[in-house]
Design an enzyme around this catalytic site. Sequence first.
Site, mmCIF file in Angstrom:
data_model
loop_
_atom_site.group_PDB
_atom_site.id
_atom_site.type_symbol
_atom_site.label_atom_id
_atom_site.label_comp_id
_atom_site.label_asym_id
_atom_site.label_seq_id
_atom_site.Cartn_x
_atom_site.Cartn_y
_atom_site.Cartn_z
ATOM 1 N N ILE A 132 2.805 3.486 1.247
ATOM 2 C CA ILE A 132 1.550 2.754 1.058
ATOM 3 C C ILE A 132 1.490 1.833 2.274
ATOM 4 O O ILE A 132 2.193 0.828 2.340
ATOM 5 C CB ILE A 132 1.538 1.971 -0.273
ATOM 6 C CG1 ILE A 132 1.681 2.933 -1.455
ATOM 7 C CG2 ILE A 132 0.252 1.156 -0.379
ATOM 8 C CD1 ILE A 132 1.769 2.255 -2.813
ATOM 9 N N PRO A 133 0.694 2.191 3.278
ATOM 10 C CA PRO A 133 0.831 1.628 4.625
ATOM 11 C C PRO A 133 0.276 0.210 4.831
ATOM 12 O O PRO A 133 -0.730 0.010 5.513
ATOM 13 C CB PRO A 133 0.084 2.642 5.488
ATOM 14 C CG PRO A 133 -0.979 3.165 4.584
ATOM 15 C CD PRO A 133 -0.353 3.215 3.210
ATOM 16 N N CYS A 134 0.965 -0.771 4.297
ATOM 17 C CA CYS A 134 0.530 -2.159 4.465
ATOM 18 C C CYS A 134 0.679 -2.630 5.914
ATOM 19 O O CYS A 134 0.025 -3.595 6.317
ATOM 20 C CB CYS A 134 1.268 -3.078 3.505
ATOM 21 S SG CYS A 134 3.055 -2.884 3.503
ATOM 22 N N HIS A 135 1.488 -1.937 6.715
ATOM 23 C CA HIS A 135 1.635 -2.314 8.132
ATOM 24 C C HIS A 135 0.351 -2.061 8.922
ATOM 25 O O HIS A 135 0.200 -2.574 10.018
ATOM 26 C CB HIS A 135 2.812 -1.563 8.769
ATOM 27 C CG HIS A 135 2.655 -0.072 8.775
ATOM 28 N ND1 HIS A 135 2.923 0.708 7.661
ATOM 29 C CD2 HIS A 135 2.239 0.783 9.749
ATOM 30 C CE1 HIS A 135 2.692 1.970 7.961
ATOM 31 N NE2 HIS A 135 2.272 2.046 9.219
#
Length: 177
Positions: A132-135
């Site tokens: 889950i690409p929070c970056h």
Amino acid sequence: MQYTATYQSPLGEILLASDDEGLTGLWFDHQKYYAQKLAPEHAQKETPAIEQTRKWLDDYFSGKEPDFLPPIHMIGTPFQKDVWKFLLQIPYGKTTTYGEIAQKIAAQRGLAHMSAHAVGGAVSHNEISLIIPCHRVVGKSGSLTGYAGGIDKKIYLLKLEGGYIEAFFVPKHSTAP
């Protein structure tokens, strides 16, 4: 029951956690909120979700966009899950802002406004980072803030995906370690 395993990445050890439904956690060693929702009683075991996550991570760290998503089991509030679902929609190599996500959630809920800070709180408590690409979320001005894994890792990940631009900057006072 939750199960754990470790993965050696170019950025250090990653702890993986899953239950029978899917991946429940992916944390860099020493990150903020490390294993916060990991059940006190868990066992080391290679589950199907962990095996698929290893394959996803191998593809990802080799520099190619994974073409599948391992099974995930988001554990959080309804608001957090809504935010995390929006994170899953951010394309590989692209970024968005906290404010843009807030606008989308406000529209989804029929609200005139949603706080970007509230979205930031949900993003920072994402238990399944990378997948889950929070970056891929940055501040409106290009500020690289708020990555629980650390700003250095956020920069590495954005560069790996080809999504890093020179206008990004590290703020003087960051919420990330």
